[in-house]
Design a protein around this motif. Structure first.
Motif: not given
Length: 372
Positions: A240, A274, A4, A235, A134-135, A270-271, A277, A20
């Motif tokens: 995100y 799954n 990520i 998102k 990704d974020i 959320s990641i 978000y 994470l």
């Protein structure tokens, strides 16, 4: 396992990375600068009145260690343009003072150390494009207001003063803090104005008058943009958006750091799980942000005459008014402000003329009255 990629090494991005990594997800942080977080080197407050749980308890739940400077604060003094005063306090911590910037004890520096201790790669001077992240945890491109400030050595008892005066901060506020012999003056104005420095200089002179003391040496100058509009869908295109990138910022009296921590934690969960978000952050954060925006709309209609009434209402001892405000304790007055749109603190000032007969009646009552 996919790595990520987080673009932005501020509070939100590092909170996401720490959580994470803790869950076993491969993660790396990309930072445009040569250090993480703000460059302001100032003091900022983390409010403790918006959410039910104490802010430090929340950070512990978010797996953030307390390896940074933090000081609980229990009171604030409010002033009108004519310098009418109102000192309000709280039995519980009203807010927590933190250091911001790449310095020892600063929250930004502390989070960077927590990330590196967890073996999270941080790529400084990164050129990672937004589309490849990704974020996204960067600031917003469009700003609505601009913060300018100074810090300076100052031999004065610790305190916070919030000054409402459109001549200094148009539709915003100016504030002074002194903590452990370090003073700070911050002036906030709409971003489109061209006189930010002039207004900051006027603010410095005004506080010299208020404090009856001269500010002889400016140790540091800082400036930062801000936004008053948040995204309800955070998102987009599979990426995100967290923290300031999503506009997660208080619109009225808060400082935004809790929204950065919370959005960073929610995106990580959320990641990991799954799940949705948007559903996560909206359930936790949408209401107070929406309320702050409505009350911001009302606050912008006060002007200096309205600020005079605001201070008088805050300082009133009339039991009816005290009850409407949420009591004498400032934390609970502010908590009520964030749980009710068109709050009883701002509504009577905005609609002053319309409600004039009611005010006349209250003024006719014996004993302690509505406006002293």
């Amino acid at each position: 396992m996919k790595t990520i990629k987080i673009l932005g090494g501020g509070i939100a991005g590092l909170t996401a990375a720490i959580n994470l990594k803790r869950a076993g997800v491969n993660v790396e942080v990309h930072e445009r600068k040569g250090f993480c977080g703000k460059s302001t080197r100032d003091f900022q407050f983390m409010e403790n009145w918006i959410f039910e749980e104490d802010a430090l308890v929340v950070l512990k739940k978010f797996n953030i260690k307390r390896n940074f400077y933090v000081r609980p604060w229990y009171s604030m003094e409010f002033m009108s343009p004519s310098l009418n005063k109102c000192l309000k306090s709280s039995a519980e911590p009203l807010m927590y003072m933190l250091k911001r910037g790449p310095m020892e004890g600063g929250i930004d520096h502390a989070l960077e150390k927590q990330a590196t201790d967890a073996n999270i790669p941080i790529i400084f001077q990164s050129t990672l494009a937004v589309k490849d992240a990704d974020i996204v945890a960067t600031g917003r491109k469009n700003s609505d207001y601009f913060i300018s400030g100074v810090t300076f050595p100052f031999d004065h008892p610790d305190k916070v003063i919030v000054l409402f005066d459109d001549r200094l901060s148009l539709k915003m506020y100016t504030y002074f803090t002194v903590n452990d012999h370090v003073g700070q003056i911050v002036c906030i104005n709409p971003a489109e104005r061209s006189d930010h420095q002039a207004r900051l200089n006027l603010s410095i002179k005004r506080f010299e008058e208020i404090l009856n003391d001269q500010i002889s040496t400016i140790a540091h100058r800082f400036a930062a943009p801000g936004s008053l509009y948040f995204l309800k869908n955070a998102k987009t295109d599979g990426r995100y958006l967290i923290g300031e990138a999503a506009g997660f910022q208080d619109c009225l009296a808060g400082f935004g750091m809790m929204y950065a921590f919370k959005s960073g934690y929610h995106v990580a969960q959320s990641i990991i799980n799954n799940d949705d978000y948007n559903h996560r952050w909206q359930a936790d954060m949408l209401k107070p942000m929406a309320v702050s925006r409505v009350n911001r709309y009302m606050f912008e209609r006060l002007s200096n005459n309205g600020y005079e009434k605001l201070i008088k209402i805050l300082d009133s001892r009339n039991p009816v008014i005290v009850k409407l405000l949420g009591g004498e304790d400032l934390k609970y007055i502010l908590k009520k402000l964030y749980n009710q749109q068109f709050s009883p603190l701002l509504r009577p000032i905005v609609f002053w003329r319309r409600l004039a007969p009611l005010y006349k009646f209250l003024l006719s009552l014996p004993g302690r009255i509505y406006i002293r």
